[in-house]
Write an enzyme that holds these catalytic residues in place. Sequence first.
Site, mmCIF file in Angstrom:
data_model
loop_
_atom_site.group_PDB
_atom_site.id
_atom_site.type_symbol
_atom_site.label_atom_id
_atom_site.label_comp_id
_atom_site.label_asym_id
_atom_site.label_seq_id
_atom_site.Cartn_x
_atom_site.Cartn_y
_atom_site.Cartn_z
ATOM 1 N N ASP A 169 0.827 -1.207 0.000
ATOM 2 C CA ASP A 169 0.000 0.000 0.000
ATOM 3 C C ASP A 169 0.859 1.253 0.000
ATOM 4 O OD1 ASP A 169 -2.232 -1.488 -0.061
ATOM 5 O OD2 ASP A 169 -2.743 -1.257 2.065
ATOM 6 N N SER A 229 -21.811 -15.531 -32.013
ATOM 7 C CA SER A 229 -22.114 -16.541 -31.005
ATOM 8 C C SER A 229 -21.691 -17.884 -31.589
ATOM 9 C CB SER A 229 -23.578 -16.500 -30.622
ATOM 10 O OG SER A 229 -24.341 -16.888 -31.708
ATOM 11 N N GLU A 260 -11.286 -26.895 -26.356
ATOM 12 C CA GLU A 260 -11.036 -26.142 -25.118
ATOM 13 C C GLU A 260 -12.324 -26.090 -24.309
ATOM 14 O OE1 GLU A 260 -9.701 -22.969 -27.594
ATOM 15 O OE2 GLU A 260 -11.404 -21.691 -27.109
ATOM 16 N N LYS A 268 -15.708 -24.392 -22.544
ATOM 17 C CA LYS A 268 -16.668 -23.310 -22.762
ATOM 18 C C LYS A 268 -16.918 -22.645 -21.416
ATOM 19 C CE LYS A 268 -20.926 -21.922 -24.969
ATOM 20 N NZ LYS A 268 -21.379 -21.026 -23.905
ATOM 21 N N GLU A 292 -13.315 -14.423 -22.083
ATOM 22 C CA GLU A 292 -14.401 -14.524 -21.115
ATOM 23 C C GLU A 292 -13.957 -13.997 -19.752
ATOM 24 O OE1 GLU A 292 -16.999 -15.995 -22.582
ATOM 25 O OE2 GLU A 292 -18.339 -16.711 -20.998
ATOM 26 N N CYS A 300 -40.776 -40.126 15.754
ATOM 27 C CA CYS A 300 -41.133 -40.778 17.008
ATOM 28 C C CYS A 300 -41.974 -39.911 17.935
ATOM 29 C CB CYS A 300 -39.876 -41.232 17.747
ATOM 30 S SG CYS A 300 -38.929 -39.850 18.410
ATOM 31 N N CYS A 357 -33.924 -34.362 17.608
ATOM 32 C CA CYS A 357 -34.958 -35.111 18.283
ATOM 33 C C CYS A 357 -34.393 -35.566 19.622
ATOM 34 C CB CYS A 357 -35.323 -36.311 17.428
ATOM 35 S SG CYS A 357 -36.159 -37.591 18.339
HETATM 36 S S1 IVH Z 1 -15.273 -18.862 -29.341
HETATM 37 C C1 IVH Z 1 -16.653 -17.228 -33.266
HETATM 38 N N1 IVH Z 1 -14.446 -20.097 -27.241
HETATM 39 O O1 IVH Z 1 -19.668 -18.827 -25.734
HETATM 40 C C2 IVH Z 1 -16.743 -18.020 -32.041
HETATM 41 N N2 IVH Z 1 -16.491 -18.882 -27.082
HETATM 42 O O2 IVH Z 1 -19.657 -17.745 -28.324
HETATM 43 C C3 IVH Z 1 -16.581 -17.152 -30.847
HETATM 44 N N3 IVH Z 1 -17.502 -18.968 -24.851
HETATM 45 O O3 IVH Z 1 -20.787 -16.000 -24.838
HETATM 46 C C4 IVH Z 1 -16.655 -17.847 -29.586
HETATM 47 N N4 IVH Z 1 -15.954 -20.198 -23.905
HETATM 48 O O4 IVH Z 1 -18.218 -15.972 -24.514
HETATM 49 C C5 IVH Z 1 -15.412 -19.330 -27.758
HETATM 50 N N5 IVH Z 1 -13.548 -21.248 -25.418
HETATM 51 C C6 IVH Z 1 -14.510 -20.470 -25.943
HETATM 52 C C7 IVH Z 1 -15.607 -20.025 -25.202
HETATM 53 C C8 IVH Z 1 -16.586 -19.235 -25.806
HETATM 54 C C9 IVH Z 1 -17.084 -19.558 -23.717
HETATM 55 C C10 IVH Z 1 -18.768 -18.195 -24.923
HETATM 56 C C11 IVH Z 1 -18.653 -16.842 -25.479
HETATM 57 C C12 IVH Z 1 -20.063 -16.527 -25.892
HETATM 58 C C13 IVH Z 1 -20.614 -17.856 -26.177
HETATM 59 C C14 IVH Z 1 -20.845 -17.991 -27.641
#
Ligand code: IVH
Length: 712
Positions: A38, A83, A120, A122, A179, A452, A467
């Site tokens: 700090d 997405s 990988e 999600k 993320e 009981c 109990c």
């Molecule tokens: S790739 C073009 N990799 O899933 C593809 N998305 O994408 C782009 N998500 O809310 C997404 N883990 O945040 C990718 N290893 C990962 C991911 C990932 C989570 C989420 C992303 C989004 C949803 C759809």
Amino acid sequence: MSVDDAARRAEQLRREIETHDRAYYERDASTISDAAYDALFRELQALEAEYPALSTPDSPTRRVGGRPLAQFETVAHAVPMLSIQTETDTGASGAEQFDARIRRELELSGAAPPVEYAAELKFDGLAVSLRYEHGLFAQGATRGDGVNGEDVTQNLKTLHDVPLRLQGVAPPVLEVRGEVYMRRDDLARYNQSARARGEKPLVNPRNGAAGSIRQLDPAIAANRPLKFFAYGLGAVEGWNPPATHRELLDALADFGFPVCEHRIVARGWRALAGFHDRMGEQRAQIPFDFDGVVYKVNSLALQNRLGFRSREPRWAVAHKYPAEEARTVVTAIDVQVGRTGALTPVAKLRPVFVGGVTVTNATLHNEDEARRKDVRVGDTVIVRRAGDVIPEIVNVVPEERPLARMRFRGRKAYLSALETLRAFGMRKISGPYLRRMPRHPAFQLPETCPECGSRVVREEGGAIARCAGGLVCPAQLKGALLHFASRRAMDIEGLGEKLVEQIIAGGHVKTPAGLYALTLPMLATLERMGRKSAANLLAAIEKSKATTLARLIFALGIRNVGESTAKDLAQYFGKLDALSQASAEALEKVPDVGAIVAESILDFFAEAHNREVIECLVAAGVRWPENEGRAGAPPGPFSGKTFVLTGALPTLKRDDAKALIENAGGKVSGSVSRKTDYVVAGEEAGSKLDKARELGIDILDETGLLQQLKGD
Ligand code: IVH
């Protein structure tokens, strides 16, 4: 200080702080005390305030966050944030179908070699895009509708996982996508201190992450344990990305971004399905939530060829796991009695598929927890089942609570309704409230045991209600019988767990006294029980009838009464009747018996069922010598007196003094309390002597002790 000196010092401070930060956030190691850190931080802040020209955009002071915003600016994503298609077939065929689709799109023949994929996790958090210009963090945005997001730069700067400056050679523009998430352990710790501060806890890691990033006041995000994983690219200028997704992630790690270690490159769908399975098994051990795995075609050139379909890339898929949370309705709240008599409220649920199984029950842990979550019959709730953990209710969906419709005819009816409302735990009472009254009252534990009918007692200060039926409660019977028969209690040889289970299942024994009514023909019908072993068991039961008062008291299984307390009680009261009728005051006169133990004993004997069991034991022929403890101890001048020895006596060794006292009927205890009659003090007596003086207890030296012995 000259400007040059200030500049040098500021640079030095920045480097030092960054080193400590790296150790702390990347290696979980503290290299400096909080106070010293700090001090460095404040010194840097002061320098930058005095010489604004010295302030750099990547200074660690920039993470502290600025002033709250009125609203977020809109950010147009240079490259849309797409997405991802989700595969809800949670079996291996989910991977197979994705691979088949890719092969079809790429027009590969059956004979063509398997496609190479990157797999990988999600992550279950909030997608963000981080824009770097010439190596400096310039802007951070949420996904929004994929085309336009919100500018959450201030909040993202507070994350130590988000580099303020890229490592190595930096391109003019680099957008990194990934993320924001929270670890489960960090969330638990955060919630603990939030509750201590009287703040509302975060519902789950995903809401925690998403909610924190969407706060206008960056001080809030700065206080939350947020983390980040990079998984892709947005707009790029002046940099040639590598040829594969795997190498891209490696490059992002080299720029200084956290990249999740759980990733592989694999050929063909079987390897992908294997990764899905393996990660699924490790889900509970991995410290953050992920709701599936993501497969991506590894070659970026092939990704380009595959392109997009509406808002989703053709080259990726999210292969999900069965959801761990689901909504359902509470149909009833039952109360279960455990082996130790603890009462647990359990919500009965409309069957719901969650965490891979159909769930019909969820524990509410205890009354406090049930009331804190305010779960009521008819409520719509979020149920969670993660790994092999017992299903739990995360929270009630308050909007869905069934309400009672009420109409009042006249003032009297209205007033009596107010009365009811109070019983339903509603404090604010006004007209509209009456029409929105919950149909079901707040949960309350019953006053008697559902198994009981014995009383339910709640330990003072404890969350657990029990109990008081001890010996008669069927839910507690197995434990009670095993304890009753154990070696240091009634010592019935051969009465093991399997046998006890069979005897209970057959309905042959309802209380420990019932053991004495077992017969040879009945025992012989049990599994794996020949006539000979049945006869042996009966002999052991018969033999146990001749016992001691101490063993019997211990065998009764009174809460908080162990073997040595049982011995003290037997010695002090001499008769079972005297013990069962003793007041709290009388009980507390016994060495080592305090208020809690006394209360357990009172609770036990207050229960008529328990007294009946004792009568049945006596009727069955269980017997013990009366006053044995007392009769056994030689009567003498020290009968009933408690001594404490401290310091070195001039002639007597400690053991000799002890033997003298005990042979004269006295007792030697290790610590001084109000129950101590005499403290015998020698040389270098310490705190025990002080305590004796404090309590006004008689103090003797060796001569005094010997005189008392002779009765002088
Ligand atoms: S790739 C073009 N990799 O899933 C593809 N998305 O994408 C782009 N998500 O809310 C997404 N883990 O945040 C990718 N290893 C990962 C991911 C990932 C989570 C989420 C992303 C989004 C949803 C759809």
